[in-house]
Design a protein around this motif. Sequence first.
Motif, PDB file in Angstrom:
ATOM      1  N   MET A   1      11.172  16.811   5.743  1.00  0.00           N
ATOM      2  CA  MET A   1      11.271  18.280   5.762  1.00  0.00           C
ATOM      3  C   MET A   1      12.511  18.692   6.561  1.00  0.00           C
ATOM      4  N   PRO A   2      13.404  19.465   5.959  1.00  0.00           N
ATOM      5  CA  PRO A   2      14.600  19.907   6.683  1.00  0.00           C
ATOM      6  C   PRO A   2      14.229  20.728   7.915  1.00  0.00           C
ATOM      7  N   GLU A   3      15.071  20.653   8.906  1.00  0.00           N
ATOM      8  CA  GLU A   3      14.843  21.406  10.150  1.00  0.00           C
ATOM      9  C   GLU A   3      15.474  22.792  10.039  1.00  0.00           C
ATOM     10  N   GLU A  18      20.243  28.094   8.672  1.00  0.00           N
ATOM     11  CA  GLU A  18      20.946  26.823   8.674  1.00  0.00           C
ATOM     12  C   GLU A  18      19.938  25.682   8.804  1.00  0.00           C
ATOM     13  N   THR A  19      20.364  24.479   8.405  1.00  0.00           N
ATOM     14  CA  THR A  19      19.579  23.269   8.643  1.00  0.00           C
ATOM     15  C   THR A  19      20.448  22.275   9.406  1.00  0.00           C
ATOM     16  N   LYS A  74      11.795  23.350  -3.791  1.00  0.00           N
ATOM     17  CA  LYS A  74      10.889  24.293  -3.145  1.00  0.00           C
ATOM     18  C   LYS A  74      10.259  23.584  -1.959  1.00  0.00           C
ATOM     19  N   LEU A  75      10.312  24.232  -0.791  1.00  0.00           N
ATOM     20  CA  LEU A  75       9.808  23.610   0.433  1.00  0.00           C
ATOM     21  C   LEU A  75       8.390  24.041   0.781  1.00  0.00           C
ATOM     22  N   SER A  76       8.081  25.316   0.524  1.00  0.00           N
ATOM     23  CA  SER A  76       6.776  25.872   0.901  1.00  0.00           C
ATOM     24  C   SER A  76       6.546  27.128   0.074  1.00  0.00           C
ATOM     25  N   ASP A  77       5.466  27.835   0.343  1.00  0.00           N
ATOM     26  CA  ASP A  77       5.164  29.051  -0.418  1.00  0.00           C
ATOM     27  C   ASP A  77       6.341  30.020  -0.428  1.00  0.00           C
ATOM     28  N   ASN A  78       6.983  30.195   0.711  1.00  0.00           N
ATOM     29  CA  ASN A  78       8.010  31.228   0.838  1.00  0.00           C
ATOM     30  C   ASN A  78       9.423  30.691   1.019  1.00  0.00           C
TER      31      ASN A  78
END
Length: 235
Positions: A1-3, A18-19, A74-78
């Motif tokens: 998971m990107p920070e 940013e990541t 897509k990382l999460s719902d939002n």
Amino acid sequence: MPEKRKKLYEGKAKIVYETEDPDKLILHFKDTATAFDGVKKAELKGKGSLNNTISSLIFEILHRHGIKTHFIEKLSDNEMLVWRADRFLVEVVVRNVAAGSVVKRLGFKEGERFERPLVEFFYKNDELHDPLVCETHIELMNLAPMEAIPVMRETALKVNDILSKFFKEHGITLVDFKLEFGKLPDGSVGIVDEISPDSMRLWDAKTGEKLDKDRFRFDLGDLLEGYRKILKRIS
């Protein structure tokens, strides 16, 4: 998971973070609905998740057809992970059916189908209400590299062909849509921002019911109900 790190920008509908990778960003989709350059505004719980999910699905479809975009996953719902891009100050609109500003500007009747898709360019500037521009304006105002204009036009028409067929299969008419473009880290020109019911008009093919942001703009019904209908059909 990107920070998720520093917040770079917050707009009407999204926040950009940013990541740890300088070439990758996180887009967070807000629950805010806006219209008329932010004059009309409301908080609608669940809107961000719907837009993120629909936009992610559409980006995945475009990727399968070889269309270049900033979407990674897509990382999460939002939230979605995207490539950082140098965004052009041009919005490209493709119209299949007359609706919105083209009706007011040129006198077409709403619902009138064009013989072929109409492509228009707009200067992305809220203070000026995103005025219509031509290729000469784009060059003189340095809104985008001149070599990018044919790429944007050609890509927009390809997207129109892909998505018109896709939505038709699900009983939806793709009336029109807006795309934004930018230069990606590898130097190529690709689609950026989102492709969701916030940036396109989608009508029920049988009933003509409007399922997009016009429901919010003109108080035509529950916005989220329209978005949920779209998601249910295409997923």
